[in-house]
Design a protein around this motif. Structure first.
Motif, PDB file in Angstrom:
ATOM      1  N   PHE A 103      -3.220 -15.823   4.623  1.00  0.00           N
ATOM      2  CA  PHE A 103      -3.555 -14.451   5.008  1.00  0.00           C
ATOM      3  C   PHE A 103      -3.951 -13.568   3.825  1.00  0.00           C
ATOM      4  CE2 PHE A 103      -0.481 -16.032   8.181  1.00  0.00           C
ATOM      5  CZ  PHE A 103      -1.242 -15.885   9.340  1.00  0.00           C
ATOM      6  N   LYS A 104      -4.303 -14.168   2.694  1.00  0.00           N
ATOM      7  CA  LYS A 104      -4.562 -13.389   1.481  1.00  0.00           C
ATOM      8  C   LYS A 104      -5.711 -12.402   1.633  1.00  0.00           C
ATOM      9  CE  LYS A 104      -7.408 -17.037  -0.615  1.00  0.00           C
ATOM     10  NZ  LYS A 104      -7.489 -17.968  -1.780  1.00  0.00           N
ATOM     11  N   GLY A 105      -6.621 -12.661   2.552  1.00  0.00           N
ATOM     12  CA  GLY A 105      -7.718 -11.731   2.760  1.00  0.00           C
ATOM     13  C   GLY A 105      -7.261 -10.370   3.240  1.00  0.00           C
ATOM     14  N   LEU A 106      -6.080 -10.302   3.858  1.00  0.00           N
ATOM     15  CA  LEU A 106      -5.557  -9.030   4.365  1.00  0.00           C
ATOM     16  C   LEU A 106      -5.018  -8.150   3.244  1.00  0.00           C
ATOM     17  CD1 LEU A 106      -3.641 -10.446   7.458  1.00  0.00           C
ATOM     18  CD2 LEU A 106      -5.947  -9.474   7.399  1.00  0.00           C
ATOM     19  N   ASP A 107      -4.832  -8.728   2.046  1.00  0.00           N
ATOM     20  CA  ASP A 107      -4.322  -7.958   0.905  1.00  0.00           C
ATOM     21  C   ASP A 107      -5.434  -7.283   0.105  1.00  0.00           C
ATOM     22  OD1 ASP A 107      -1.525  -8.500   1.161  1.00  0.00           O
ATOM     23  OD2 ASP A 107      -1.863 -10.524   0.385  1.00  0.00           O
ATOM     24  N   LEU A 108      -6.684  -7.493   0.476  1.00  0.00           N
ATOM     25  CA  LEU A 108      -7.782  -6.933  -0.298  1.00  0.00           C
ATOM     26  C   LEU A 108      -7.659  -5.415  -0.387  1.00  0.00           C
ATOM     27  CD1 LEU A 108     -10.795  -9.045   1.032  1.00  0.00           C
ATOM     28  CD2 LEU A 108      -9.516  -9.332  -1.110  1.00  0.00           C
ATOM     29  N   ALA A 109      -7.725  -4.907  -1.607  1.00  0.00           N
ATOM     30  CA  ALA A 109      -7.608  -3.453  -1.828  1.00  0.00           C
ATOM     31  C   ALA A 109      -8.989  -2.829  -1.699  1.00  0.00           C
ATOM     32  CB  ALA A 109      -7.026  -3.200  -3.215  1.00  0.00           C
ATOM     33  N   ARG A 110      -9.182  -2.115  -0.609  1.00  0.00           N
ATOM     34  CA  ARG A 110     -10.472  -1.468  -0.357  1.00  0.00           C
ATOM     35  C   ARG A 110     -10.251  -0.301   0.598  1.00  0.00           C
ATOM     36  NH1 ARG A 110     -14.374  -5.745   0.726  1.00  0.00           N
ATOM     37  NH2 ARG A 110     -15.618  -4.178   1.799  1.00  0.00           N
ATOM     38  N   ALA A 111     -11.135   0.671   0.500  1.00  0.00           N
ATOM     39  CA  ALA A 111     -10.962   1.910   1.258  1.00  0.00           C
ATOM     40  C   ALA A 111     -11.727   1.917   2.569  1.00  0.00           C
ATOM     41  CB  ALA A 111     -11.409   3.096   0.409  1.00  0.00           C
ATOM     42  N   ASP A 112     -12.273   0.773   2.966  1.00  0.00           N
ATOM     43  CA  ASP A 112     -13.082   0.763   4.185  1.00  0.00           C
ATOM     44  C   ASP A 112     -12.505  -0.118   5.292  1.00  0.00           C
ATOM     45  OD1 ASP A 112     -13.506  -1.632   2.897  1.00  0.00           O
ATOM     46  OD2 ASP A 112     -15.686  -1.638   3.165  1.00  0.00           O
ATOM     47  N   TRP A 113     -11.198  -0.390   5.243  1.00  0.00           N
ATOM     48  CA  TRP A 113     -10.585  -1.088   6.374  1.00  0.00           C
ATOM     49  C   TRP A 113     -10.698  -0.203   7.623  1.00  0.00           C
ATOM     50  CZ3 TRP A 113      -9.083  -6.001   6.629  1.00  0.00           C
ATOM     51  CH2 TRP A 113      -8.758  -6.677   5.455  1.00  0.00           C
ATOM     52  N   PRO A 114     -11.080  -0.764   8.764  1.00  0.00           N
ATOM     53  CA  PRO A 114     -11.103   0.038   9.994  1.00  0.00           C
ATOM     54  C   PRO A 114      -9.743   0.687  10.216  1.00  0.00           C
ATOM     55  CG  PRO A 114     -12.221  -2.037  10.345  1.00  0.00           C
ATOM     56  CD  PRO A 114     -11.576  -2.136   8.980  1.00  0.00           C
ATOM     57  N   ALA A 115      -9.760   1.957  10.584  1.00  0.00           N
ATOM     58  CA  ALA A 115      -8.508   2.720  10.673  1.00  0.00           C
ATOM     59  C   ALA A 115      -8.350   3.392  12.030  1.00  0.00           C
ATOM     60  CB  ALA A 115      -8.472   3.773   9.566  1.00  0.00           C
ATOM     61  N   THR A 116      -7.110   3.513  12.451  1.00  0.00           N
ATOM     62  CA  THR A 116      -6.777   4.246  13.671  1.00  0.00           C
ATOM     63  C   THR A 116      -6.601   5.713  13.311  1.00  0.00           C
ATOM     64  OG1 THR A 116      -5.617   2.322  14.593  1.00  0.00           O
ATOM     65  CG2 THR A 116      -5.106   4.491  15.545  1.00  0.00           C
ATOM     66  N   ARG A 117      -7.245   6.590  14.051  1.00  0.00           N
ATOM     67  CA  ARG A 117      -7.132   8.030  13.783  1.00  0.00           C
ATOM     68  C   ARG A 117      -5.821   8.553  14.378  1.00  0.00           C
ATOM     69  NH1 ARG A 117     -11.887   9.123  11.601  1.00  0.00           N
ATOM     70  NH2 ARG A 117     -13.735   7.953  12.291  1.00  0.00           N
ATOM     71  N   VAL A 118      -5.036   9.208  13.553  1.00  0.00           N
ATOM     72  CA  VAL A 118      -3.720   9.704  13.965  1.00  0.00           C
ATOM     73  C   VAL A 118      -3.538  11.126  13.444  1.00  0.00           C
ATOM     74  CG1 VAL A 118      -2.698   7.389  13.983  1.00  0.00           C
ATOM     75  CG2 VAL A 118      -2.592   8.781  11.896  1.00  0.00           C
ATOM     76  N   HIS A 119      -2.420  11.740  13.801  1.00  0.00           N
ATOM     77  CA  HIS A 119      -2.074  13.061  13.267  1.00  0.00           C
ATOM     78  C   HIS A 119      -0.563  13.123  13.101  1.00  0.00           C
ATOM     79  CE1 HIS A 119      -0.610  14.267  17.239  1.00  0.00           C
ATOM     80  NE2 HIS A 119      -1.712  13.735  17.741  1.00  0.00           N
TER      81      HIS A 119
END
Length: 320
Positions: A103-119
Motif C-alpha cells: 500500500f506504499k502508494g497511499l503514502d505519497l505526499a502530495r496536495a492533490d489527493w481527492p478530498a471530501t468537503r467538510v466543515h
C-alpha cells in the motif's frame, strides 16, 4: 455454544480429533474487514476511480508506486498483532499504508489527493465494514499548518484530541456509523482512522483527505483537488474477484496474506445507505457443523482402519 455444536464437539473429543484440527476445518475464511467510507479513504477513492486506470493524478501515482492489487485489497490495510502499538509499529511517512509495501502508494505526499468537503462541527462518520468485530474506532485530525505535500508524521496528528471515539458501534447496511466533531480548520487536512479490535490484537488503518475550504490547497500552490467519490455497484461487482484479501482469523501474521480468493459484491466500499447484507466473520453455523461432521467422519474412518490392522496382526500371531 449451540446444542448441535456441543454434540459435534463431544463426538470429536471421543474420537480423538485434536482441537486444532477442529478449528482448521470449522473456520472457513470470510472476506476482508473495511475502510473509511465517509469521509472516503484514499484507497476507497482510488478503487472507485478504477484500479486499472484511475482518473485522478494522485491515484494514478499510487498505482505507479504500488501497483493495482493494493486497490483491489482496499479493505485490508491492517496489522495483525498491533495491540495498540500503532506508533511503535508504523514509522513516520508510512501511516496511510500501515507500513505495508503493498500500500506504499497511499503514502505519497502530495496536495492533490481527492478530498471530501467538510466543515467544522458535528460530523457523521461511516466506516464500510465487510467483517464486523468488536473494538474501538478512533479518528484523529491533522494539526493546523498541516502540509499535505510532506510525508505524514505522527507529530502532524492531534493525538490528544480525536474527533471521534466509539466502542462497539452497531453495524447496519454494511457500515459502522458514528458521530464526531470536526475542529476549526481551514484548507486541506487529513483524518486518520484506527480501528483497534478488542477480540484480537489486529487493527485497521485509513487516511481520508478532507477540505475545510477557506484556506490554501497546500503549500505547493497547486489547484484544488478533485472532490472525493465512492465506488458504484458496478465497480464493486467488476472488481470483486480480484481481491487477495481474506479474513485473517484473530490476529495472525500481518504479512501472511493468503492467495487470491473470490469475494462477494458486498465486500467493497459503498456510498452511505447501501443495502447489501453484511458479510460476517468466519463460516456460517451450517458450514461449521458440516466441517465438524467431516472431522468426525475422518476420525471414525481412521479408528476403524487402526482396529482392522490390529485384528489382522493379532490373527497372524495366533496362527504362528
Amino acid at each position: 455454544m449451540p446444542a448441535r455444536a456441543r454434540r459435534a464437539a463431544a463426538v470429536v473429543a471421543v474420537l480423538g480429533v485434536p482441537p486444532l484440527a477442529l478449528t482448521a476445518l470449522g473456520a472457513a475464511p470470510a472476506s476482508g474487514h473495511g475502510s473509511m467510507g465517509g469521509p472516503v479513504s484514499r484507497v476507497s477513492q482510488c478503487y472507485a476511480e478504477g484500479p486499472e486506470s484511475p482518473e485522478s493524478a494522485a491515484c494514478r501515482a499510487a498505482v505507479a508506486a504500488g501497483g493495482t492489487q493494493a486497490l483491489y485489497d482496499w479493505n485490508g490495510i491492517r496489522i495483525g498483532d498491533a495491540a495498540g502499538r500503532h506508533q511503535k509499529l508504523i514509522p513516520d511517512g508510512k501511516l496511510c499504508s500501515a507500513n505495508h509495501a503493498e500500500f506504499k502508494g497511499l503514502d505519497l505526499a502530495r496536495a492533490d489527493w481527492p478530498a471530501t468537503r467538510v466543515h467544522s462541527g458535528s460530523y457523521t462518520f461511516k466506516y464500510r465494514v465487510t467483517a464486523p468485530h468488536k473494538g474501538t474506532f478512533t479518528v484523529y485530525p491533522t494539526k493546523p499548518g498541516y502540509d499535505p505535500a510532506k510525508p505524514l508524521a505522527w507529530s502532524e496528528l492531534d493525538l490528544r484530541h480525536p474527533v471521534a471515539t466509539v466502542t462497539d458501534p452497531v453495524a447496519s447496511g454494511g457500515f459502522y456509523t458514528f458521530s464526531g466533531t470536526l475542529p476549526e480548520r481551514s484548507g486541506r487536512q487529513l483524518l486518520y482512522a484506527i480501528w483497534q479490535r478488542s477480540d484480537s490484537p489486529e487493527a485497521f488503518y485509513s487516511c481520508s483527505d478532507v477540505d475545510f475550504g477557506g484556506g490554501r490547497t497546500g503549500h505547493t500552490g497547486t489547484a484544488p483537488a478533485p472532490a472525493a467519490s465512492v465506488p458504484s455497484d458496478r465497480q464493486i461487482a467488476d472488481g470483486a474477484d480480484r481481491s487477495a484479501m481474506r479474513h485473517h482469523g484473530h490476529g495472525g501474521d500481518a504479512t501472511a496474506i493468503p492467495a487470491r480468493q473470490p469475494t462477494t459484491k458486498s465486500d467493497a466500499p459503498k456510498a452511505a445507505g447501501a443495502s447489501d447484507h453484511l458479510a460476517q466473520t468466519g463460516a456460517s453455523s451450517g458450514t461449521s457443523y458440516v466441517a465438524v461432521g467431516g472431522a468426525a467422519a475422518l476420525a471414525l474412518g481412521s479408528a476403524a482402519l487402526f482396529l482392522s490392522v490390529r485384528r489382522r496382526a493379532a490373527g497372524g500371531t495366533h496362527r504362528r
